[in-house]
Scaffold this motif. Structure first.
Motif, mmCIF file in Angstrom:
data_model
loop_
_atom_site.group_PDB
_atom_site.id
_atom_site.type_symbol
_atom_site.label_atom_id
_atom_site.label_comp_id
_atom_site.label_asym_id
_atom_site.label_seq_id
_atom_site.Cartn_x
_atom_site.Cartn_y
_atom_site.Cartn_z
ATOM 1 N N LYS A 19 7.743 49.162 36.823
ATOM 2 C CA LYS A 19 7.270 49.815 38.033
ATOM 3 C C LYS A 19 6.271 48.992 38.838
ATOM 4 O O LYS A 19 6.283 49.018 40.066
ATOM 5 C CB LYS A 19 6.666 51.178 37.684
ATOM 6 C CG LYS A 19 7.720 52.192 37.224
ATOM 7 C CD LYS A 19 7.132 53.553 37.062
ATOM 8 C CE LYS A 19 8.229 54.571 36.740
ATOM 9 N NZ LYS A 19 9.215 54.690 37.841
ATOM 10 N N GLY A 20 5.382 48.301 38.178
ATOM 11 C CA GLY A 20 4.339 47.584 38.902
ATOM 12 C C GLY A 20 4.566 46.096 38.958
ATOM 13 O O GLY A 20 5.647 45.583 38.655
ATOM 14 N N ALA A 21 3.510 45.384 39.366
ATOM 15 C CA ALA A 21 3.548 43.928 39.364
ATOM 16 C C ALA A 21 3.576 43.428 37.923
ATOM 17 O O ALA A 21 2.995 44.040 37.027
ATOM 18 C CB ALA A 21 2.330 43.376 40.095
ATOM 19 N N THR A 22 4.259 42.308 37.700
ATOM 20 C CA THR A 22 4.321 41.717 36.363
ATOM 21 C C THR A 22 3.894 40.260 36.434
ATOM 22 O O THR A 22 4.164 39.566 37.410
ATOM 23 C CB THR A 22 5.735 41.801 35.766
ATOM 24 O OG1 THR A 22 6.658 41.123 36.634
ATOM 25 C CG2 THR A 22 6.164 43.253 35.608
ATOM 26 N N LEU A 23 3.227 39.801 35.397
ATOM 27 C CA LEU A 23 2.768 38.411 35.330
ATOM 28 C C LEU A 23 3.142 37.852 33.969
ATOM 29 O O LEU A 23 2.825 38.458 32.937
ATOM 30 C CB LEU A 23 1.255 38.345 35.547
ATOM 31 C CG LEU A 23 0.632 36.962 35.732
ATOM 32 C CD1 LEU A 23 -0.678 37.071 36.511
ATOM 33 C CD2 LEU A 23 0.364 36.264 34.394
ATOM 34 N N THR A 24 3.796 36.711 33.965
ATOM 35 C CA THR A 24 4.174 36.070 32.709
ATOM 36 C C THR A 24 3.920 34.574 32.777
ATOM 37 O O THR A 24 4.034 33.961 33.833
ATOM 38 C CB THR A 24 5.664 36.285 32.373
ATOM 39 O OG1 THR A 24 6.469 35.736 33.429
ATOM 40 C CG2 THR A 24 5.982 37.764 32.217
ATOM 41 N N ILE A 25 3.548 33.997 31.638
ATOM 42 C CA ILE A 25 3.391 32.546 31.512
ATOM 43 C C ILE A 25 4.676 32.033 30.877
ATOM 44 O O ILE A 25 4.966 32.325 29.717
ATOM 45 C CB ILE A 25 2.162 32.194 30.653
ATOM 46 C CG1 ILE A 25 0.893 32.777 31.280
ATOM 47 C CG2 ILE A 25 2.041 30.678 30.497
ATOM 48 C CD1 ILE A 25 -0.326 32.692 30.381
ATOM 49 N N GLY A 26 5.439 31.282 31.639
ATOM 50 C CA GLY A 26 6.769 30.889 31.174
ATOM 51 C C GLY A 26 6.821 29.560 30.442
ATOM 52 O O GLY A 26 7.699 29.347 29.607
ATOM 53 N N GLN A 27 5.885 28.659 30.741
ATOM 54 C CA GLN A 27 5.899 27.346 30.097
ATOM 55 C C GLN A 27 4.479 26.906 29.769
ATOM 56 O O GLN A 27 3.552 27.144 30.560
ATOM 57 C CB GLN A 27 6.532 26.287 31.010
ATOM 58 C CG GLN A 27 8.044 26.381 31.130
ATOM 59 C CD GLN A 27 8.584 25.234 31.970
ATOM 60 O OE1 GLN A 27 8.260 25.098 33.142
ATOM 61 N NE2 GLN A 27 9.413 24.406 31.361
ATOM 62 N N VAL A 28 4.333 26.271 28.586
ATOM 63 C CA VAL A 28 3.060 25.678 28.171
ATOM 64 C C VAL A 28 3.366 24.354 27.491
ATOM 65 O O VAL A 28 4.179 24.300 26.561
ATOM 66 C CB VAL A 28 2.284 26.593 27.199
ATOM 67 C CG1 VAL A 28 0.949 25.937 26.826
ATOM 68 C CG2 VAL A 28 2.047 27.966 27.791
#
Length: 335
Positions: free
Chosen positions: A181-190
């Protein structure tokens, strides 16, 4: 079906109604079937159980709604059938049933998802993505006072992003049509470091933030940017070559549903889509067209469920629907 004469059509309609009854798709006198018959329409009669239907009982309805003297009363929903056949010259029959599961979902107020993806999409989330490069100074891990670990510094920044992602989830609008439903934040690469016993000279991580219409990604990330700037100063004080650099990779605007959108109505007509409005959590270019003042819609074959994978695919049936859509589009624009 277009090649069938009236007699064959009458037989076929009776067969279809009985088959639906046997499969539990209808009960009693519910459900109805129609077929194009020249300029007119054959439709099942009103109030006759499927098990008792005969070909002779099918009702021939003329374009003006009239029927032959002595004919049975046509289905009470004959106007719906006639409207569909008039609006869609590419189809020759309409089947209306009351399947058990569809009826249960309707009574529960639950939507029935599309069984294919050639449907109109009227909204999508925006995406902002960033590359963060943290530089340090290499040293042996036993001599931490001589170096600066880029990995250790980067972890602190990433921890802040994790906290932000959790807050965004908590603060999501429960009435949002999107899933999630809301905004999503993900770290895809490290990526960082060269050996377990060496303080990392560099650590690079990439993250993205996906926002529903109405949310400003740069404003959401303002605290992160401030934290990165402060860490840059802190690291440079320990080693001049160290620091933090944040680079924006993308900033794709969201696409908001348009009330009575012209493009959506047109795409629905071409696709034969009369389902509920749909929005998607992924990003596309629709927001850019909308921002330029165009009425906009997304409609095409394939699903995000199969995207960005080694075995990414689009079903042949979806491509066939897409080709039919384009053929109707060409025909519509040719007049």
């Amino acid at each position: 079906m277009a090649a069938m004469d009236e007699g064959a059509l009458r037989v076929r309609l009776a067969q279809v109604m009985k088959a639906m009854d046997e499969r539990g798709l209808n009960r009693g006198t519910s459900g109805n079937v129609s077929a194009r018959c020249g300029a007119a329409m054959l439709v099942t009669p009103s109030g006759v159980p499927a098990s008792q239907l005969t070909p002779e009982q099918m009702v021939l309805v003329q374009p003006d709604g009239s029927t032959a003297p002595g004919a049975l009363k046509p289905s009470s929903e004959w106007r719906m059938h006639q409207g569909l056949l008039d609006r869609r010259p590419d189809i020759n029959a309409v089947v209306h049933c009351h399947s058990r599961h569809a009826t249960i979902l309707a009574c529960a107020g639950r939507p029935i998802p599309a069984v294919h993806y050639m449907v109109a999409v009227s909204g999508h989330k925006g995406i902002a993505s960033f590359r963060v490069t943290v530089s340090g100074r290499e040293a042996h891990s036993s001599l931490t006072h001589l170096g600066v670990s880029a990995n250790m510094a980067a972890i602190k920044l990433m921890a802040g992003l994790v906290e932000l992602s959790e807050r965004l989830e908590r603060e999501a609008d429960p009435a949002s049509p999107f899933t999630p439903k809301g905004a999503t934040l993900t770290i895809g690469q490290v990526n960082g470091g060269t050996a377990v016993n060496i303080l990392a000279r560099e650590c690079v991580f990439i993250f993205d933030l996906r926002t529903p219409p109405g949310l400003d990604p740069m404003a959401i990330l303002a605290d992160f940017f401030a934290r990165a700037e402060a860490m840059d100063v802190e690291l440079k004080a320990r080693a001049p070559e160290a620091g933090v650099r944040v680079e924006r990779r993308s900033l794709t605007p969201s696409f908001a549903p348009e009330v009575d959108g012209v493009a959506e109505a047109f795409a629905r007509r071409m696709a034969g889509d009369n389902g509920p409005g749909r929005v998607v959590p992924y990003a596309a270019e629709a927001g850019q067209f909308q921002g330029a003042g165009f009425s906009t819609v997304i409609c095409g074959p394939g699903s995000i469920d199969q995207a960005h994978q080694p075995d990414e695919f689009v079903e042949i049936s979806q491509m066939q629907r897409g080709a039919a859509f384009m053929a109707r589009l060409i025909e519509d624009l040719s007049f």
